[in-house]
Scaffold this active site. Structure first.
Site, PDB file in Angstrom:
ATOM      1  CG  ASP A   2      -1.871   1.192   1.253  1.00  0.00           C
ATOM      2  OD1 ASP A   2      -2.710   1.276   0.335  1.00  0.00           O
ATOM      3  OD2 ASP A   2      -1.761   2.047   2.141  1.00  0.00           O
ATOM      4  CB  SER A   3       0.170   4.733  -0.944  1.00  0.00           C
ATOM      5  OG  SER A   3      -1.028   4.948  -0.222  1.00  0.00           O
ATOM      6  CE1 TYR A  29       3.164   5.576  -3.192  1.00  0.00           C
ATOM      7  CE2 TYR A  29       2.076   3.740  -4.278  1.00  0.00           C
ATOM      8  CZ  TYR A  29       3.169   4.247  -3.591  1.00  0.00           C
ATOM      9  OH  TYR A  29       4.252   3.439  -3.340  1.00  0.00           O
ATOM     10  N   GLY A  30      -2.234   9.349  -4.431  1.00  0.00           N
ATOM     11  CA  GLY A  30      -3.355   9.911  -5.175  1.00  0.00           C
ATOM     12  C   GLY A  30      -3.031  11.064  -6.102  1.00  0.00           C
ATOM     13  CB  CYS A  72      -2.630   1.105  -2.829  1.00  0.00           C
ATOM     14  SG  CYS A  72      -2.570   2.833  -3.359  1.00  0.00           S
ATOM     15  CG  ASN A  73      -9.055   1.633  -3.685  1.00  0.00           C
ATOM     16  OD1 ASN A  73      -9.983   1.046  -4.228  1.00  0.00           O
ATOM     17  ND2 ASN A  73      -8.839   1.558  -2.378  1.00  0.00           N
ATOM     18  CB  THR A  74      -3.856   5.403  -6.086  1.00  0.00           C
ATOM     19  OG1 THR A  74      -4.771   6.217  -5.340  1.00  0.00           O
ATOM     20  CG2 THR A  74      -3.187   6.262  -7.145  1.00  0.00           C
ATOM     21  CD  GLU A 131      -0.005   7.023   5.605  1.00  0.00           C
ATOM     22  OE1 GLU A 131       1.020   6.870   6.299  1.00  0.00           O
ATOM     23  OE2 GLU A 131      -0.569   6.067   5.015  1.00  0.00           O
ATOM     24  CB  CYS A 162      -8.816   5.588  -0.489  1.00  0.00           C
ATOM     25  SG  CYS A 162      -7.171   5.816   0.251  1.00  0.00           S
ATOM     26  CB  THR A 163      -7.035   0.458   1.665  1.00  0.00           C
ATOM     27  OG1 THR A 163      -5.796   0.962   1.155  1.00  0.00           O
ATOM     28  CG2 THR A 163      -7.609  -0.573   0.717  1.00  0.00           C
ATOM     29  CG  HIS A 164      -4.897   5.631   3.599  1.00  0.00           C
ATOM     30  ND1 HIS A 164      -4.372   5.033   2.478  1.00  0.00           N
ATOM     31  CD2 HIS A 164      -3.838   6.019   4.357  1.00  0.00           C
ATOM     32  CE1 HIS A 164      -3.050   5.050   2.556  1.00  0.00           C
ATOM     33  NE2 HIS A 164      -2.702   5.637   3.690  1.00  0.00           N
TER      34      HIS A 164
END
Length: 270
Positions: A9-10, A41-42, A72-74, A151, A183-185
């Site tokens: 993931d980012s 990353y977006g 990570c979706n991006t 983050e 977004c997994t965040h």
């Protein structure tokens, strides 16, 4: 040595997928890489996201995982097919599982998607949803302020609630009954997102469906971990290890305390 499921993931967002894998497949070893030094990353160009994803995958391959999960979706939108062509392993992303879960839940046929600028701009969720249900109406919004909050470990403050509410204001009057957290965040902010959208809107996280897909693939290839094997998980981050470990332990809770964990900082991404 037991082969691991590699999850990348980012940053810390992929831990939402890890938590669900640990719940559904407690005997599986997790090899996690969070690129916290280069998150988010977006806003980055797609070719840069592809380059970062390749670099992480090349690093993780040395540990001989049995599967790679781009959590990570991006990165899924930009690099999934590229990585599939580069490695001789099953590689899955989080967009198709999230889309399947939403189509299974919506009653109005109107589905919302929130994600990073890169994910929303790619149109990947629109394509995935319409592939499953051609007549679905998709309402998409980028929420670039969300990843930095996660983050920083800032999940439940008044400031977080205000930012989330402001970001989602234009979605509240729509007729959607499902909102994909693209977004997994974003599941880290689920409480604030739910408050902003109202209880009639179901929040869809791809984590549960992704873990099911992992289980299905490993069962099909006869690579599920043995019942008596105790996994030793490995977690890597490219940025501040103290903050990463604090967020990971807080989010994974009891599940991470049940098994041994090795925390490491690799020499990439810094």
């Amino acid at each position: 040595m037991q082969q691991a499921i590699a999850v990348l993931d980012s940053g810390v967002g992929g831990l939402t997928v890890v938590k669900e894998v640990m719940r559904q497949l407690p005997r599986e070893k997790i090899l996690y890489f969070g690129d916290t030094a280069r998150t988010p990353y977006g806003p980055r160009a797609a070719d840069e996201v592809v380059a970062f994803t390749r670099e992480i995958v090349d690093y993780l391959i040395q540990y001989q995982p049995k599967m790679i999960v781009i959590a990570c979706n991006t990165a899924t939108a930009a690099a999934l097919e590229d990585i599939r062509q580069r490695v001789d392993l099953p590689v899955i992303g989080v967009i198709n599982p999230g889309a399947r879960a939403a189509i299974g839940r919506t009653k109005t046929g109107i589905v919302g998607v929130i994600g990073t600028e890169g994910t929303i701009k790619s149109g990947a969720y629109d394509l995935a949803l319409k592939r499953l249900s051609p007549h679905v109406e998709v309402i998409s919004r980028a929420c670039p302020a969300f990843v930095p909050l996660v983050e920083d470990g800032n999940f439940r403050s008044k400031e977080t609630s205000r930012i989330v509410s402001d970001s989602l204001r234009n979605l509240r009057d729509s007729a959607m009954d499902c909102l994909i957290l693209g977004c997994t965040h974003y599941p880290f902010l689920a409480e604030s997102i739910s408050e902003a959208m109202g209880t009639e809107v179901v929040l869809i996280s791809s984590a549960e469906e992704t873990a099911r897909e992992i289980s299905t693939i490993l069962h099909g290839t006869n690579e599920l971990a043995g019942r008596n094997e105790m996994p030793i998980h490995q977690f890597f981050c490219s940025g501040d290890p103290k903050k990463f470990q604090e967020i990971a332990q807080n989010w994974l809770g009891e599940q991470i305390r049940l098994t041994p964990v090795v925390w490491q900082v690799p020499h990439i991404g810094a």
